[in-house]
Design a protein around this motif. Structure first.
Motif, PDB file in Angstrom:
ATOM      1  N   GLU A 109       3.972  11.744   8.757  1.00 51.98           N
ATOM      2  CA  GLU A 109       5.157  10.899   8.800  1.00 51.98           C
ATOM      3  C   GLU A 109       4.707   9.494   8.409  1.00 51.98           C
ATOM      4  OE1 GLU A 109       6.708  11.093  12.728  1.00 51.98           O
ATOM      5  OE2 GLU A 109       7.185  13.243  12.639  1.00 51.98           O
ATOM      6  N   ILE A 110       5.436   8.853   7.518  1.00 51.24           N
ATOM      7  CA  ILE A 110       5.015   7.560   6.983  1.00 51.24           C
ATOM      8  C   ILE A 110       5.967   6.469   7.450  1.00 51.24           C
ATOM      9  CG2 ILE A 110       4.408   6.276   4.907  1.00 51.24           C
ATOM     10  CD1 ILE A 110       2.758   8.824   5.385  1.00 51.24           C
ATOM     11  N   ARG A 111       5.395   5.367   7.883  1.00 52.23           N
ATOM     12  CA  ARG A 111       6.199   4.176   8.196  1.00 52.23           C
ATOM     13  C   ARG A 111       5.613   2.992   7.448  1.00 52.23           C
ATOM     14  NH1 ARG A 111       8.222  -0.057  10.623  1.00 52.23           N
ATOM     15  NH2 ARG A 111       6.987  -1.267  12.094  1.00 52.23           N
ATOM     16  N   ALA A 112       6.419   2.395   6.593  1.00 53.01           N
ATOM     17  CA  ALA A 112       5.995   1.218   5.841  1.00 53.01           C
ATOM     18  C   ALA A 112       6.513  -0.036   6.533  1.00 53.01           C
ATOM     19  CB  ALA A 112       6.526   1.273   4.416  1.00 53.01           C
ATOM     20  N   SER A 113       5.684  -1.068   6.546  1.00 52.32           N
ATOM     21  CA  SER A 113       6.084  -2.333   7.173  1.00 52.32           C
ATOM     22  C   SER A 113       5.436  -3.480   6.419  1.00 52.32           C
ATOM     23  CB  SER A 113       5.650  -2.362   8.648  1.00 52.32           C
ATOM     24  OG  SER A 113       5.898  -3.637   9.216  1.00 52.32           O
ATOM     25  N   GLY A 114       6.125  -4.585   6.372  1.00 55.72           N
ATOM     26  CA  GLY A 114       5.558  -5.786   5.784  1.00 55.72           C
ATOM     27  C   GLY A 114       4.830  -6.639   6.798  1.00 55.72           C
ATOM     28  N   VAL A 115       4.819  -6.213   8.047  1.00 59.07           N
ATOM     29  CA  VAL A 115       4.233  -7.013   9.129  1.00 59.07           C
ATOM     30  C   VAL A 115       3.025  -6.282   9.697  1.00 59.07           C
ATOM     31  CG1 VAL A 115       4.657  -8.190  11.309  1.00 59.07           C
ATOM     32  CG2 VAL A 115       6.522  -7.922   9.660  1.00 59.07           C
ATOM     33  N   ARG A 116       1.862  -6.822   9.445  1.00 63.75           N
ATOM     34  CA  ARG A 116       0.619  -6.207   9.899  1.00 63.75           C
ATOM     35  C   ARG A 116       0.575  -6.052  11.425  1.00 63.75           C
ATOM     36  NH1 ARG A 116      -5.121  -6.757   8.338  1.00 63.75           N
ATOM     37  NH2 ARG A 116      -6.394  -6.958  10.208  1.00 63.75           N
ATOM     38  N   ASP A 117       0.982  -7.105  12.160  1.00 56.89           N
ATOM     39  CA  ASP A 117       0.893  -7.053  13.618  1.00 56.89           C
ATOM     40  C   ASP A 117       1.755  -5.936  14.198  1.00 56.89           C
ATOM     41  OD1 ASP A 117      -0.875  -9.134  13.591  1.00 56.89           O
ATOM     42  OD2 ASP A 117       0.585 -10.672  14.160  1.00 56.89           O
ATOM     43  N   GLU A 118       2.882  -5.631  13.560  1.00 53.34           N
ATOM     44  CA  GLU A 118       3.717  -4.527  14.030  1.00 53.34           C
ATOM     45  C   GLU A 118       2.970  -3.204  13.919  1.00 53.34           C
ATOM     46  OE1 GLU A 118       7.409  -4.353  12.001  1.00 53.34           O
ATOM     47  OE2 GLU A 118       8.226  -6.175  12.931  1.00 53.34           O
ATOM     48  N   LEU A 119       2.285  -2.995  12.800  1.00 52.69           N
ATOM     49  CA  LEU A 119       1.539  -1.749  12.623  1.00 52.69           C
ATOM     50  C   LEU A 119       0.435  -1.631  13.662  1.00 52.69           C
ATOM     51  CD1 LEU A 119       1.219  -1.668   8.728  1.00 52.69           C
ATOM     52  CD2 LEU A 119       2.810  -0.371  10.155  1.00 52.69           C
ATOM     53  N   LEU A 120      -0.309  -2.707  13.892  1.00 52.49           N
ATOM     54  CA  LEU A 120      -1.385  -2.662  14.881  1.00 52.49           C
ATOM     55  C   LEU A 120      -0.826  -2.405  16.275  1.00 52.49           C
ATOM     56  CD1 LEU A 120      -3.674  -5.584  13.673  1.00 52.49           C
ATOM     57  CD2 LEU A 120      -4.092  -3.128  13.463  1.00 52.49           C
ATOM     58  N   ALA A 121       0.296  -3.045  16.613  1.00 53.04           N
ATOM     59  CA  ALA A 121       0.897  -2.834  17.932  1.00 53.04           C
ATOM     60  C   ALA A 121       1.332  -1.382  18.105  1.00 53.04           C
ATOM     61  CB  ALA A 121       2.087  -3.771  18.121  1.00 53.04           C
ATOM     62  N   GLU A 122       1.823  -0.764  17.045  1.00 51.22           N
ATOM     63  CA  GLU A 122       2.261   0.623  17.145  1.00 51.22           C
ATOM     64  C   GLU A 122       1.073   1.579  17.228  1.00 51.22           C
ATOM     65  OE1 GLU A 122       5.431   1.897  14.605  1.00 51.22           O
ATOM     66  OE2 GLU A 122       6.276  -0.121  14.489  1.00 51.22           O
ATOM     67  N   ILE A 124       0.838  -1.204   0.000  1.00 49.89           N
ATOM     68  CA  ILE A 124       0.000   0.000   0.000  1.00 49.89           C
ATOM     69  C   ILE A 124       0.869   1.248   0.000  1.00 49.89           C
ATOM     70  CG2 ILE A 124      -1.732   1.267   1.315  1.00 49.89           C
ATOM     71  CD1 ILE A 124      -2.703  -1.425   2.385  1.00 49.89           C
ATOM     72  N   ALA A 125       1.946   1.219   0.792  1.00 51.72           N
ATOM     73  CA  ALA A 125       2.823   2.386   0.861  1.00 51.72           C
ATOM     74  C   ALA A 125       3.433   2.704  -0.501  1.00 51.72           C
ATOM     75  CB  ALA A 125       3.927   2.155   1.888  1.00 51.72           C
ATOM     76  N   ALA A 126       3.745   1.670  -1.263  1.00 52.22           N
ATOM     77  CA  ALA A 126       4.386   1.886  -2.560  1.00 52.22           C
ATOM     78  C   ALA A 126       3.408   2.329  -3.634  1.00 52.22           C
ATOM     79  CB  ALA A 126       5.094   0.612  -3.007  1.00 52.22           C
ATOM     80  N   THR A 127       2.160   1.860  -3.568  1.00 52.39           N
ATOM     81  CA  THR A 127       1.247   2.095  -4.681  1.00 52.39           C
ATOM     82  C   THR A 127       0.150   3.099  -4.394  1.00 52.39           C
ATOM     83  OG1 THR A 127      -0.093   0.208  -3.949  1.00 52.39           O
ATOM     84  CG2 THR A 127       1.604  -0.220  -5.605  1.00 52.39           C
ATOM     85  N   LEU A 128      -0.305   3.153  -3.149  1.00 54.76           N
ATOM     86  CA  LEU A 128      -1.469   3.969  -2.834  1.00 54.76           C
ATOM     87  C   LEU A 128      -1.153   5.211  -2.027  1.00 54.76           C
ATOM     88  CD1 LEU A 128      -4.526   4.439  -2.770  1.00 54.76           C
ATOM     89  CD2 LEU A 128      -4.628   2.972  -0.750  1.00 54.76           C
ATOM     90  N   VAL A 129      -0.257   5.092  -1.051  1.00 56.22           N
ATOM     91  CA  VAL A 129       0.014   6.207  -0.146  1.00 56.22           C
ATOM     92  C   VAL A 129       0.463   7.468  -0.880  1.00 56.22           C
ATOM     93  CG1 VAL A 129       1.554   7.003   1.695  1.00 56.22           C
ATOM     94  CG2 VAL A 129       0.376   4.812   1.916  1.00 56.22           C
ATOM     95  N   PRO A 130       1.299   7.384  -1.935  1.00 53.25           N
ATOM     96  CA  PRO A 130       1.655   8.633  -2.630  1.00 53.25           C
ATOM     97  C   PRO A 130       0.437   9.397  -3.156  1.00 53.25           C
ATOM     98  CG  PRO A 130       3.168   6.902  -3.266  1.00 53.25           C
ATOM     99  CD  PRO A 130       2.088   6.238  -2.462  1.00 53.25           C
ATOM    100  N   ARG A 131      -0.564   8.660  -3.657  1.00 59.53           N
ATOM    101  CA  ARG A 131      -1.776   9.336  -4.128  1.00 59.53           C
ATOM    102  C   ARG A 131      -2.578   9.914  -2.970  1.00 59.53           C
ATOM    103  NH1 ARG A 131      -4.555   4.854  -7.583  1.00 59.53           N
ATOM    104  NH2 ARG A 131      -3.196   3.459  -6.416  1.00 59.53           N
ATOM    105  N   VAL A 132      -2.611   9.193  -1.853  1.00 56.53           N
ATOM    106  CA  VAL A 132      -3.285   9.710  -0.662  1.00 56.53           C
ATOM    107  C   VAL A 132      -2.631  11.007  -0.203  1.00 56.53           C
ATOM    108  CG1 VAL A 132      -3.754   9.259   1.769  1.00 56.53           C
ATOM    109  CG2 VAL A 132      -4.104   7.454   0.088  1.00 56.53           C
ATOM    110  N   LEU A 133      -1.306  11.018  -0.159  1.00 57.36           N
ATOM    111  CA  LEU A 133      -0.589  12.212   0.296  1.00 57.36           C
ATOM    112  C   LEU A 133      -0.805  13.379  -0.662  1.00 57.36           C
ATOM    113  CD1 LEU A 133       2.773  10.671   1.543  1.00 57.36           C
ATOM    114  CD2 LEU A 133       0.732  11.260   2.860  1.00 57.36           C
ATOM    115  N   ALA A 134      -0.872  13.088  -1.951  1.00 58.56           N
ATOM    116  CA  ALA A 134      -1.108  14.155  -2.918  1.00 58.56           C
ATOM    117  C   ALA A 134      -2.487  14.784  -2.709  1.00 58.56           C
ATOM    118  CB  ALA A 134      -0.980  13.610  -4.338  1.00 58.56           C
ATOM    119  N   ARG A 135      -3.498  13.953  -2.501  1.00 59.94           N
ATOM    120  CA  ARG A 135      -4.836  14.477  -2.258  1.00 59.94           C
ATOM    121  C   ARG A 135      -4.900  15.217  -0.928  1.00 59.94           C
ATOM    122  NH1 ARG A 135      -8.848  13.146  -5.625  1.00 59.94           N
ATOM    123  NH2 ARG A 135     -10.254  13.999  -4.063  1.00 59.94           N
TER     124      ARG A 135
END
Length: 296
Positions: free
Chosen positions: A119-132, A97-108
């Motif tokens: 501030e953007i943090r990309a992760s391949g681990v879903r559980d890490e994002l939820l924990a944060e 999502i960070a590579a394909t969608l987030v740039p368009r979100v930030l532009a809008r």
């Protein structure tokens, strides 16, 4: 109560053990234990039950956690306003999502609300994002899921309740090399995939869980890697893959991949946050920016 005590308290809750919290905070375990005891002594109530499996919150500790997060958020906001630093909305997203969608979100977002910093943090681990998100080091996260509850695609539910909204459907496509025998057939069913090699990522990957749910057990799972690897291997005829439409649109147009005539349900792009942080500056504007960004 001191803010330092509250930060240590929140870290112990997040990491579940004094040792792990101390490692994350770069402190000695004895210092962490002493701060927790001082906080409990000052309040006059125990905040944790010490068990063989780690630290477990008491009812008083559960109430303290809500207040600790509020106070730490308020302190951070006060510091930023006093020193004149704009508060940035911290957004986490899965790498795809960070590579394909987030740039368009930030532009809008920049077009609609140029005063909202991110501030953007990309992760391949879903559980890490939820924990944060739970721990407060991220304000919101963009994930992929389906159903009425967080994790219905097949993930374990988060450790604490979180609020979410589905902002867009994400179409999925079963793809293969153009010379795959199934590429020219119509009205395929999951049973028609028996004997095929299904390229997948790790077990906790959104697209692997979607494949398990929508394609059944017939195809032989072949561990490959993330979305770029799955797409490349499918182009080389090493197997079929279930991927998001936005990740294979160019390959389908160019003819390096063929979409199989096997419809599968959409999954959802899901924005997740803590309910006690709904008033964060910029959160509503980010929601509008996400919802206005097509992902199909």
């Amino acid at each position: 109560m001191e803010l330092r005590q509250l930060r240590i308290f929140e870290a112990v809750v997040r990491h579940r053990t004094v040792t792990d919290a101390a490692h994350a905070l770069d402190l000695a375990p004895s210092s962490v234990s002493a701060r927790i005891r001082a906080l409990e002594d000052g309040l006059g109530v125990p905040l944790f039950e010490r068990t063989a499996r780690g630290m477990r919150l008491t009812p008083s500790g559960e109430r303290m956690l809500t207040w600790a997060r509020r106070l730490l958020d308020a302190a951070d906001q006060a510091r930023r306003e006093v020193v004149g630093t704009a508060s940035a909305l911290r957004l986490g997203a899965l790498e795809t999502i960070a590579a394909t969608l987030v740039p368009r979100v930030l532009a809008r977002l920049a077009a609609r609300s140029p005063d909202v910093a991110t501030e953007i943090r990309a992760s391949g681990v879903r559980d890490e994002l939820l924990a944060e998100v739970i721990g407060g080091t991220l304000d919101v996260a963009l994930l992929l899921d389906t159903g009425d509850a967080l994790g219905d695609l097949g993930f374990a539910p988060p450790e604490e309740p979180l609020t979410f909204v589905d902002v867009e459907p994400v179409p999925l496509v079963v793809v293969a090399a153009p010379d795959n025998p199934l590429a020219g057939r119509r009205d395929l069913r999951p049973d028609d995939l028996d004997g095929q090699s299904l390229l997948v990522n790790v077990e906790n990957c959104s697209f692997r869980l979607a494949a398990d749910r929508f394609l059944g057990p017939g195809p032989t799972r072949v561990r490959a890697g993330g979305v770029p690897v799955l797409r490349a291997w499918a182009e080389q005829g090493l197997g079929i893959a279930l991927l998001p439409g936005f990740a294979v649109a160019d390959a389908l147009r160019q003819g390096s991949l063929a979409g199989l005539d096997l419809p599968v349900p959409d999954i959802s792009l899901r924005l997740v946050w803590r309910s006690d942080r709904e008033a964060l500056p910029g959160l509503r504007e980010l929601l509008y920016a996400c919802a206005a960004t097509p992902v199909g």
